[in-house]
Design a protein around this motif. Structure first.
Motif, PDB file in Angstrom:
ATOM      1  N   LEU A  19     -22.485 -17.023   4.835  1.00 20.53           N
ATOM      2  CA  LEU A  19     -22.673 -18.378   4.327  1.00 20.53           C
ATOM      3  C   LEU A  19     -21.384 -18.907   3.716  1.00 20.53           C
ATOM      4  N   LEU A  20     -20.705 -18.091   2.912  1.00 20.50           N
ATOM      5  CA  LEU A  20     -19.459 -18.523   2.275  1.00 20.50           C
ATOM      6  C   LEU A  20     -18.380 -18.820   3.313  1.00 20.50           C
ATOM      7  N   ASP A  21     -18.400 -18.097   4.421  1.00 17.56           N
ATOM      8  CA  ASP A  21     -17.426 -18.347   5.479  1.00 17.56           C
ATOM      9  C   ASP A  21     -17.558 -19.749   6.063  1.00 17.56           C
ATOM     10  N   VAL A  22     -18.765 -20.293   6.063  1.00 20.88           N
ATOM     11  CA  VAL A  22     -18.962 -21.662   6.554  1.00 20.88           C
ATOM     12  C   VAL A  22     -18.151 -22.637   5.704  1.00 20.88           C
ATOM     13  N   GLY A  23     -18.171 -22.416   4.386  1.00 22.18           N
ATOM     14  CA  GLY A  23     -17.413 -23.278   3.491  1.00 22.18           C
ATOM     15  C   GLY A  23     -15.916 -23.112   3.607  1.00 22.18           C
ATOM     16  N   ALA A  24     -15.470 -22.011   4.182  1.00 25.03           N
ATOM     17  CA  ALA A  24     -14.040 -21.833   4.416  1.00 25.03           C
ATOM     18  C   ALA A  24     -13.563 -22.664   5.600  1.00 25.03           C
ATOM     19  N   ARG A  25     -14.496 -23.052   6.464  1.00 23.11           N
ATOM     20  CA  ARG A  25     -14.140 -23.832   7.658  1.00 23.11           C
ATOM     21  C   ARG A  25     -14.409 -25.320   7.502  1.00 23.11           C
ATOM     22  N   HIS A  26     -15.199 -25.692   6.486  1.00 15.26           N
ATOM     23  CA  HIS A  26     -15.567 -27.097   6.306  1.00 15.26           C
ATOM     24  C   HIS A  26     -15.548 -27.445   4.823  1.00 15.26           C
ATOM     25  N   GLY A  66     -21.122 -36.926   7.273  1.00 18.78           N
ATOM     26  CA  GLY A  66     -21.098 -35.873   8.270  1.00 18.78           C
ATOM     27  C   GLY A  66     -21.946 -34.695   7.818  1.00 18.78           C
ATOM     28  N   CYS A  67     -22.396 -33.877   8.761  1.00 13.64           N
ATOM     29  CA  CYS A  67     -23.308 -32.777   8.441  1.00 13.64           C
ATOM     30  C   CYS A  67     -22.877 -31.485   9.120  1.00 13.64           C
ATOM     31  N   VAL A  68     -23.041 -30.392   8.378  1.00 10.98           N
ATOM     32  CA  VAL A  68     -22.890 -29.048   8.918  1.00 10.98           C
ATOM     33  C   VAL A  68     -24.272 -28.412   8.918  1.00 10.98           C
ATOM     34  N   LEU A  69     -24.752 -28.014  10.087  1.00  8.58           N
ATOM     35  CA  LEU A  69     -26.087 -27.441  10.204  1.00  8.58           C
ATOM     36  C   LEU A  69     -25.955 -25.930  10.334  1.00  8.58           C
ATOM     37  N   VAL A  70     -26.607 -25.197   9.454  1.00  6.76           N
ATOM     38  CA  VAL A  70     -26.546 -23.738   9.462  1.00  6.76           C
ATOM     39  C   VAL A  70     -27.809 -23.210  10.138  1.00  6.76           C
ATOM     40  N   GLU A 115     -24.950 -19.653  -5.139  1.00  8.07           N
ATOM     41  CA  GLU A 115     -23.637 -19.007  -5.167  1.00  8.07           C
ATOM     42  C   GLU A 115     -22.641 -19.799  -4.328  1.00  8.07           C
ATOM     43  N   ALA A 116     -23.062 -20.231  -3.153  1.00  6.69           N
ATOM     44  CA  ALA A 116     -22.186 -21.022  -2.298  1.00  6.69           C
ATOM     45  C   ALA A 116     -21.855 -22.364  -2.948  1.00  6.69           C
ATOM     46  N   ALA A 117     -22.840 -22.988  -3.553  1.00  9.97           N
ATOM     47  CA  ALA A 117     -22.598 -24.280  -4.213  1.00  9.97           C
ATOM     48  C   ALA A 117     -21.544 -24.146  -5.303  1.00  9.97           C
ATOM     49  N   ARG A 118     -21.630 -23.075  -6.077  1.00 10.71           N
ATOM     50  CA  ARG A 118     -20.623 -22.844  -7.122  1.00 10.71           C
ATOM     51  C   ARG A 118     -19.243 -22.593  -6.517  1.00 10.71           C
ATOM     52  N   ALA A 119     -19.197 -21.776  -5.482  1.00 12.46           N
ATOM     53  CA  ALA A 119     -17.910 -21.437  -4.866  1.00 12.46           C
ATOM     54  C   ALA A 119     -17.236 -22.655  -4.247  1.00 12.46           C
ATOM     55  N   TRP A 120     -18.040 -23.560  -3.703  1.00 13.75           N
ATOM     56  CA  TRP A 120     -17.486 -24.721  -3.015  1.00 13.75           C
ATOM     57  C   TRP A 120     -17.310 -25.934  -3.935  1.00 13.75           C
ATOM     58  N   GLY A 121     -17.781 -25.846  -5.165  1.00 16.75           N
ATOM     59  CA  GLY A 121     -17.699 -26.980  -6.071  1.00 16.75           C
ATOM     60  C   GLY A 121     -18.628 -28.121  -5.698  1.00 16.75           C
ATOM     61  N   VAL A 122     -19.765 -27.756  -5.117  1.00 21.25           N
ATOM     62  CA  VAL A 122     -20.749 -28.770  -4.703  1.00 21.25           C
ATOM     63  C   VAL A 122     -21.366 -29.420  -5.932  1.00 21.25           C
ATOM     64  N   SER A 123     -21.544 -30.723  -5.885  1.00 21.90           N
ATOM     65  CA  SER A 123     -22.081 -31.435  -7.048  1.00 21.90           C
ATOM     66  C   SER A 123     -23.601 -31.506  -7.054  1.00 21.90           C
ATOM     67  N   ARG A 124     -24.235 -31.499  -5.865  1.00 20.08           N
ATOM     68  CA  ARG A 124     -25.703 -31.617  -5.829  1.00 20.08           C
ATOM     69  C   ARG A 124     -26.306 -30.722  -4.757  1.00 20.08           C
ATOM     70  N   VAL A 125     -27.370 -30.032  -5.149  1.00 17.60           N
ATOM     71  CA  VAL A 125     -28.138 -29.200  -4.223  1.00 17.60           C
ATOM     72  C   VAL A 125     -29.575 -29.713  -4.208  1.00 17.60           C
TER      73      VAL A 125
END
Length: 315
Positions: free
Chosen positions: A58-65, A25-29, A102-112
């Motif tokens: 941007l961080l708010d997007v990660g709060a919703r998904h 699935g994808c979230v498009l910003v 910053e968002a990747a760190r906050a969300w625990g994303v493994s790959r950017v």
């Protein structure tokens, strides 16, 4: 879900389609309000309005998904650049990249994944394959490759500092359905459009005259989107930089020959005064690490593009 910046753009929309085909699935910003396009209706896609230059939004997007990965394809430098605010434009471009991390760190994303460009190789004079491990010139004659080099250096530094798996995509000359640029960087799109319309190609936007022998690594956009999706979803990558390309040089003469197989009466002709230099992006890395193989050679790509235009599509 994979967050894709620039996900409604030319390369971004095809990357999203490829990610969906691979089960993601994808979230498009998008900076401006936008809806899920009709071509993706019913798919696992959400469009969120947020300016990536605004860290809070941007961080708010990660709060919703639940964001598990990021593919950053949004432009790193406004084009054309503002002559009145060059410092602010540069600050915004670099700041947006910092926000992605910053968002990747906050969300625990493994790959950017971060978009780079074939333009970073400009200034290298060798023919044949351009490899990711080649030393690059420190200067750039154009803002876009300059900021792509900056982005690669920052991404590599932040990968080491944060532990996030980062991959830079050195994207070649991309063309095909939805191309908004026309003959901005190379002639092929304008040649196809002219053949379908029965007109002379408009090559006025090119930085230099187009000749039959001129060549570039032309990669059809479907292949490009699939390559980026494979890099994002690979279990393990052995490098931080990958060429996203066809792996061969295609000349304008070859494009015209492919056009004539579909539109035999086209009268497109280019003068034969080019250098004939054949350089292209080596794709050994991406082939070995993801299994990627281009599916569209010049004839298949040209026929598909012409069919898409003849179906009534505008670009």
């Amino acid at each position: 879900m994979i967050l894709v910046t620039g996900g409604l753009g030319f390369i971004g929309s095809h990357t999203v389609r490829a990610l969906l085909d691979l089960g993601e699935g994808c979230v498009l910003v998008q900076r401006r309000t936008a809806e899920v396009p009709a071509s993706l209706a019913g798919a696992q896609v959400v469009v969120e309005q947020a300016d990536i230059a605004d860290l809070t939004a941007l961080l708010d997007v990660g709060a919703r998904h639940k964001i598990t990965g990021i593919v950053h394809l949004a432009g790193s430098m406004p084009w054309p650049p503002s002559p009145k605010q060059p410092v602010e434009a540069a600050r915004k471009a670099v700041g947006s990249l910092f926000n992605i991390f910053e968002a990747a760190r906050a969300w625990g994303v493994s790959r950017v994944g971060v978009a780079s460009s074939i333009g970073v190789y400009a200034g290298l004079t060798s023919e044949g394959p351009l490899r990711e491990d080649m030393p690059l010139p420190m200067t750039s004659s154009h803002p876009i490759p300059a900021f792509k080099k900056i982005g690669e250096l920052l991404s590599d530094h932040l990968a080491g500092a944060t532990g996030i798996d980062v991959v830079s995509y050195r994207i070649s000359g991309i063309w095909g359905p939805g191309d908004p640029h026309g003959a901005l960087l190379f002639a092929a799109p304008a040649l196809v459009h002219a053949a379908v319309r029965g007109t002379e190609p408009d090559l006025s936007l090119l930085l230099a005259p187009a000749y039959a022998e001129d060549s570039i690594d032309l990669c059809y956009v479907y292949d490009c989107g699939r390559a980026i999706a494979l890099l994002q979803l690979a279990d393990q990558l052995n490098h931080r930089t990958y060429n996203v390309a066809s792996g061969r040089a295609t000349s304008n003469a070859e494009v015209i020959a492919a056009i004539k197989k579909v539109v035999p009466d086209t009268r497109i002709v280019l003068p034969a005064r080019g250098t004939g230099q054949q350089s292209y992006l080596d794709i050994t890395r991406i082939q070995q690490d993801t299994g990627y193989q281009p599916a569209y050679d010049i004839e298949r790509a040209t026929a598909d593009y012409i069919a898409w235009l003849r179906a009534g599509n505008e670009r």
